[in-house]
Design a protein around this motif. Structure first.
Motif, PDB file in Angstrom:
ATOM      1  N   SER A  44       4.715 -10.235   0.637  1.00  0.00           N
ATOM      2  CA  SER A  44       5.767  -9.512   0.977  1.00  0.00           C
ATOM      3  C   SER A  44       6.294  -9.467   1.904  1.00  0.00           C
ATOM      4  N   SER A  45       7.514  -9.199   2.479  1.00  0.00           N
ATOM      5  CA  SER A  45       7.632  -8.662   3.922  1.00  0.00           C
ATOM      6  C   SER A  45       7.467  -7.444   4.861  1.00  0.00           C
ATOM      7  N   ARG A  46       7.067  -6.382   3.747  1.00  0.00           N
ATOM      8  CA  ARG A  46       6.717  -5.077   3.742  1.00  0.00           C
ATOM      9  C   ARG A  46       5.199  -5.194   4.035  1.00  0.00           C
ATOM     10  N   ASN A  47       4.389  -6.348   3.462  1.00  0.00           N
ATOM     11  CA  ASN A  47       2.984  -6.252   4.222  1.00  0.00           C
ATOM     12  C   ASN A  47       2.786  -5.999   5.274  1.00  0.00           C
ATOM     13  N   VAL A  48       3.682  -6.715   6.283  1.00  0.00           N
ATOM     14  CA  VAL A  48       2.777  -6.723   7.331  1.00  0.00           C
ATOM     15  C   VAL A  48       2.963  -5.787   8.265  1.00  0.00           C
ATOM     16  N   TYR A  49       3.262  -4.815   7.835  1.00  0.00           N
ATOM     17  CA  TYR A  49       3.269  -2.611   7.896  1.00  0.00           C
ATOM     18  C   TYR A  49       1.737  -2.339   7.301  1.00  0.00           C
ATOM     19  N   LEU A  50       0.795  -3.415   6.904  1.00  0.00           N
ATOM     20  CA  LEU A  50      -0.354  -2.291   6.460  1.00  0.00           C
ATOM     21  C   LEU A  50      -1.487  -2.765   7.314  1.00  0.00           C
ATOM     22  N   ASN A  51      -1.891  -2.110   7.913  1.00  0.00           N
ATOM     23  CA  ASN A  51      -2.989  -1.664   8.944  1.00  0.00           C
ATOM     24  C   ASN A  51      -4.588  -2.061   7.804  1.00  0.00           C
ATOM     25  N   GLN A  52      -5.390  -2.378   8.702  1.00  0.00           N
ATOM     26  CA  GLN A  52      -6.860  -3.237   7.550  1.00  0.00           C
ATOM     27  C   GLN A  52      -7.012  -2.592   7.237  1.00  0.00           C
ATOM     28  N   VAL A  53      -6.864  -0.955   7.229  1.00  0.00           N
ATOM     29  CA  VAL A  53      -7.608  -0.641   5.676  1.00  0.00           C
ATOM     30  C   VAL A  53      -6.696  -0.844   4.714  1.00  0.00           C
ATOM     31  N   GLU A  54      -5.417  -0.459   4.686  1.00  0.00           N
ATOM     32  CA  GLU A  54      -4.830   0.278   3.805  1.00  0.00           C
ATOM     33  C   GLU A  54      -4.697  -1.329   3.413  1.00  0.00           C
ATOM     34  N   ARG A  55      -5.003  -2.751   3.547  1.00  0.00           N
ATOM     35  CA  ARG A  55      -4.443  -3.828   2.776  1.00  0.00           C
ATOM     36  C   ARG A  55      -5.809  -3.732   2.321  1.00  0.00           C
ATOM     37  N   VAL A  56      -6.464  -3.915   2.307  1.00  0.00           N
ATOM     38  CA  VAL A  56      -7.716  -4.034   1.331  1.00  0.00           C
ATOM     39  C   VAL A  56      -7.538  -3.320   0.072  1.00  0.00           C
ATOM     40  N   GLN A  57      -7.382  -1.873   0.626  1.00  0.00           N
ATOM     41  CA  GLN A  57      -7.071  -1.314  -0.697  1.00  0.00           C
ATOM     42  C   GLN A  57      -5.639  -1.590  -0.928  1.00  0.00           C
ATOM     43  N   ALA A  58      -5.211  -1.779  -0.980  1.00  0.00           N
ATOM     44  CA  ALA A  58      -3.943  -2.617  -1.985  1.00  0.00           C
ATOM     45  C   ALA A  58      -4.238  -3.573  -2.559  1.00  0.00           C
ATOM     46  N   THR A  59      -4.784  -3.764  -2.947  1.00  0.00           N
ATOM     47  CA  THR A  59      -5.734  -4.937  -3.527  1.00  0.00           C
ATOM     48  C   THR A  59      -5.872  -4.695  -4.953  1.00  0.00           C
ATOM     49  N   ILE A  60      -6.292  -3.061  -5.467  1.00  0.00           N
ATOM     50  CA  ILE A  60      -6.127  -2.130  -6.884  1.00  0.00           C
ATOM     51  C   ILE A  60      -4.660  -2.681  -7.318  1.00  0.00           C
ATOM     52  N   VAL A 105       4.102  -0.646 -10.871  1.00  0.00           N
ATOM     53  CA  VAL A 105       3.328   0.521 -10.287  1.00  0.00           C
ATOM     54  C   VAL A 105       4.583   0.234  -9.027  1.00  0.00           C
ATOM     55  N   ALA A 106       4.352   1.595  -8.127  1.00  0.00           N
ATOM     56  CA  ALA A 106       5.526   1.748  -7.223  1.00  0.00           C
ATOM     57  C   ALA A 106       4.239   2.562  -5.898  1.00  0.00           C
ATOM     58  N   VAL A 107       2.870   2.191  -4.712  1.00  0.00           N
ATOM     59  CA  VAL A 107       2.062   3.034  -4.468  1.00  0.00           C
ATOM     60  C   VAL A 107       2.543   2.620  -2.491  1.00  0.00           C
ATOM     61  N   PHE A 108       2.177   3.796  -1.805  1.00  0.00           N
ATOM     62  CA  PHE A 108       2.728   4.093  -1.068  1.00  0.00           C
ATOM     63  C   PHE A 108       1.390   3.285  -0.023  1.00  0.00           C
ATOM     64  N   PHE A 109       0.609   2.723   0.599  1.00  0.00           N
ATOM     65  CA  PHE A 109       0.001   2.653   2.020  1.00  0.00           C
ATOM     66  C   PHE A 109      -0.087   3.422   2.826  1.00  0.00           C
ATOM     67  N   GLY A 110      -0.611   4.317   3.523  1.00  0.00           N
ATOM     68  CA  GLY A 110       0.587   4.859   4.874  1.00  0.00           C
ATOM     69  C   GLY A 110       2.040   4.808   4.343  1.00  0.00           C
ATOM     70  N   ARG A 111       2.542   4.798   5.093  1.00  0.00           N
ATOM     71  CA  ARG A 111       4.297   4.447   4.890  1.00  0.00           C
ATOM     72  C   ARG A 111       4.719   3.485   4.969  1.00  0.00           C
ATOM     73  N   THR A 112       3.874   2.408   4.070  1.00  0.00           N
ATOM     74  CA  THR A 112       4.442   0.910   3.382  1.00  0.00           C
ATOM     75  C   THR A 112       4.239   1.097   2.000  1.00  0.00           C
ATOM     76  N   ARG A 113       5.872   1.116   1.312  1.00  0.00           N
ATOM     77  CA  ARG A 113       5.757   1.418  -0.201  1.00  0.00           C
ATOM     78  C   ARG A 113       5.420  -0.279  -0.370  1.00  0.00           C
ATOM     79  N   LEU A 114       4.459  -0.414  -1.749  1.00  0.00           N
ATOM     80  CA  LEU A 114       4.552  -1.688  -2.433  1.00  0.00           C
ATOM     81  C   LEU A 114       4.794  -1.616  -3.864  1.00  0.00           C
TER      82      LEU A 114
END
Length: 288
Positions: free
Chosen positions: A183-199, A264-273
């Motif tokens: 997703s184009s939005r993935n660039v907004y995830l920090n390292q910790v958010e990026r790992v947790q988003a795999t859930i 699903v739609a889930v926010f990690f920080g300010r990023t909605r995936l």
């Protein structure tokens, strides 16, 4: 590769393509591997392929910043040229909407849940701009990724209802090695958010295994399972988790051996995936 910015020039180029199969991939740019997979499939199946790059203001709500949407036109054009796209349509807002538009295309029912409920008017903006682009390009085949499953359902219904002579081609979600949907939005995830988003992908695929074995049988059980799995990640803030019939997006209680969409739609920080998983009762492509 031709780069066109005006509707008149686009129509002029389109009129030259007689006796050719026309493929079309509409995007808002900032191309990633998901978009590339659509373009490559269009190239394989069609004689002449058009890519559009247009950040459509009609799909942004009052609390969504149109100006902050990621853009990189030079990079997008380089990708398109490498793939061998025949024409790239890059209009400005003033070209697509030269004056106040009094017309909106509205598709009922399939827009009333999921992102449609959370982002009122969003899919009216999507349906309206795609209608305009279809009239301009007149494609035989148009390619959309199933990561945006509700968009696919909306456009498919619109094409059916309005008798567009265009075949909608749904294409599988392209994922990172760990399952996160591109997703184009993935660039907004920090390292910790990026790992947790795999859930997201993990929880959705686990549900299908439990549905097929009978461990989960109702919509509420499916939703509860996914919700609890996502909540195990401390940075996840759920916007929605839903289980619906597909493709009509109707609610159900007991699974009655029909196609089911888990979304699903889930926010990690300010990023909605967003992510989804399609459970096919009779087999066939799941697009995961």
């Amino acid at each position: 590769m031709k780069i066109i910015k005006s509707v008149a020039d686009l129509r002029h180029e389109r009129m030259k393509q007689t006796h050719k199969t026309i493929g079309f991939v509409p995007t808002m740019g900032y191309l990633h591997e998901g978009h590339i997979s659509l373009l490559e499939k269009a190239k394989m199946e069609c004689d002449w392929v058009v890519l559009s790059i247009f950040v459509n203001p009609l799909q942004f709500g009052p609390n969504e910043d149109f100006t902050l949407y990621p853009r990189d036109e030079a990079r997008d054009l380089a990708i398109a040229k490498k793939i061998g796209i025949d024409l790239v349509f890059v209009p400005g807002v003033e070209e697509m909407y030269p004056e106040e538009s009094l017309t909106r295309v509205n598709v009922r029912q399939v827009t009333e849940r999921l992102c449609g409920a959370k982002r009122p008017g969003h899919f009216d903006g999507v349906a309206t701009v795609v209608t305009k682009l279809f009239h301009m390009v007149q494609p035989d085949r148009a390619y959309f990724g199933m990561k945006d499953v509700q968009q696919v359902a909306v456009i498919t219904q619109m094409v059916k209802d309005l008798h567009f002579p265009t075949t909608i081609v749904p294409c599988p979600t392209i994922r990172e090695a760990d399952g996160l949907a591109k997703s184009s939005r993935n660039v907004y995830l920090n390292q910790v958010e990026r790992v947790q988003a795999t859930i997201l992908h993990q929880s959705l695929t686990e549900v299908e295994q439990r549905v097929q074995t009978g461990a989960l049988q109702t919509a509420s059980e499916m939703v509860t399972y996914v919700t609890e799995k996502i909540k195990s990640q401390p940075l996840a803030h759920i916007d929605y988790v839903e289980a619906l019939t597909y493709p009509r997006f109707e609610t159900f209680d007991q699974w009655e051996q029909e196609d089911i969409l888990l979304a699903v739609a889930v926010f990690f920080g300010r990023t909605r995936l967003i992510d989804n998983h399609l459970i096919r009762f009779k087999g066939g492509e799941t697009y995961v």
